[in-house]
Scaffold this motif. Structure first.
Motif, short mmCIF file in Angstrom:
data_model
loop_
_atom_site.label_atom_id
_atom_site.label_comp_id
_atom_site.label_asym_id
_atom_site.label_seq_id
_atom_site.Cartn_x
_atom_site.Cartn_y
_atom_site.Cartn_z
N ARG A 73 -5.71 2.27 -4.00
CA ARG A 73 -5.44 1.64 -5.31
C ARG A 73 -4.27 0.66 -5.25
NH1 ARG A 73 -5.92 7.10 -8.71
NH2 ARG A 73 -8.10 7.50 -8.27
N ASN A 74 -4.08 0.02 -4.07
CA ASN A 74 -3.03 -0.99 -3.95
C ASN A 74 -3.41 -2.15 -3.04
OD1 ASN A 74 -2.72 0.00 -1.32
ND2 ASN A 74 -0.92 1.20 -1.82
N GLU A 75 -4.60 -2.08 -2.43
CA GLU A 75 -5.01 -3.13 -1.50
C GLU A 75 -6.52 -3.26 -1.42
OE1 GLU A 75 -4.86 -1.54 2.89
OE2 GLU A 75 -3.22 -0.62 1.74
N ASN A 96 3.29 -7.29 -3.86
CA ASN A 96 2.09 -7.71 -4.55
C ASN A 96 1.79 -9.15 -4.15
OD1 ASN A 96 0.09 -8.27 -6.44
ND2 ASN A 96 1.47 -8.29 -8.17
N PHE A 110 -2.83 -7.26 -0.69
CA PHE A 110 -2.14 -6.23 -1.46
C PHE A 110 -1.97 -6.70 -2.90
CE2 PHE A 110 -1.04 -5.28 2.88
CZ PHE A 110 -1.14 -3.90 2.93
N LYS A 112 -0.33 -4.50 -5.21
CA LYS A 112 0.80 -3.73 -5.74
C LYS A 112 1.87 -3.66 -4.67
CE LYS A 112 -1.69 -0.67 -8.88
NZ LYS A 112 -2.05 0.71 -9.18
N ASP A 113 3.13 -3.56 -5.10
CA ASP A 113 4.24 -3.36 -4.16
C ASP A 113 4.15 -1.95 -3.59
OD1 ASP A 113 5.14 -5.84 -5.02
OD2 ASP A 113 6.82 -5.05 -6.16
N LEU A 114 4.57 -1.79 -2.34
CA LEU A 114 4.61 -0.46 -1.74
C LEU A 114 5.47 -0.49 -0.48
CD1 LEU A 114 1.94 0.23 0.76
CD2 LEU A 114 1.32 -1.52 -0.89
N ALA A 133 -4.11 -8.05 -9.75
CA ALA A 133 -4.63 -6.68 -9.81
C ALA A 133 -5.82 -6.59 -10.74
CB ALA A 133 -3.53 -5.72 -10.24
#
Length: 148
Positions: A73-75, A96, A110, A112-114, A133
């Motif tokens: 749920r981020n890439e 992001n 990507f 979202k930041d992670l 997103a």
């Protein structure tokens, strides 16, 4: 009269300075043409490519349409039609909009930041991520990379 002339001269210099600053400010606000485009549905995102051989190799593949799957749920990721040159490093923080190469043939976008301990080759970055997103959504999505 002389002080009036000096005052007028000072005012003109200040006005010229403000106008020059205004031109510089508007020039800096003018967006440069992206190196590539990423199209997701009706949304078009400009991409600035990294100064790297792998990024130039990705650009050479365009136009390229990929079915990109979701992970964590981020890439979004997809296998490229051929391997790209690798110069992987561990970025630690991923932002992001980062466009990365995992291994030698997996393109990752990507949204979202992670923080990550994985190694990637940096390819570029999506310029405006405000709707990224939302456009990528959940599940598999068709993404096209092009030069126009």
């Amino acid at each position: 009269m002389r002080s009036a002339s000096l005052g007028l001269l000072a005012s003109l210099l200040m006005l010229g300075s403000c106008m020059a600053g205004s031109d510089a400010a508007s020039a800096s606000l003018t967006a440069e043409k992206p190196d590539m485009w990423m199209i997701v549905g009706e949304q078009r995102f400009g991409i600035t490519l990294a100064n790297a051989t792998a990024a130039q190799s990705l650009a050479a593949l365009a136009p390229l349409t990929l079915e990109m799957s979701d992970l964590n749920r981020n890439e979004k990721y997809a296998t490229l039609p051929r391997a790209l040159p690798v110069k992987a490093s561990r970025p630690g923080t991923i932002r992001n909009g980062d466009l990365m190469l995992y291994g030698k043939d997996t393109l990752v976008v990507f949204y979202k930041d992670l923080n990550s301990t994985y190694a990637y080759t940096r390819l570029g970055h999506v310029n405006d991520t405000s709707k990224l997103a939302q456009a990528l959504g959940q599940g598999t999505v068709q993404v096209t990379f092009s030069h126009d």
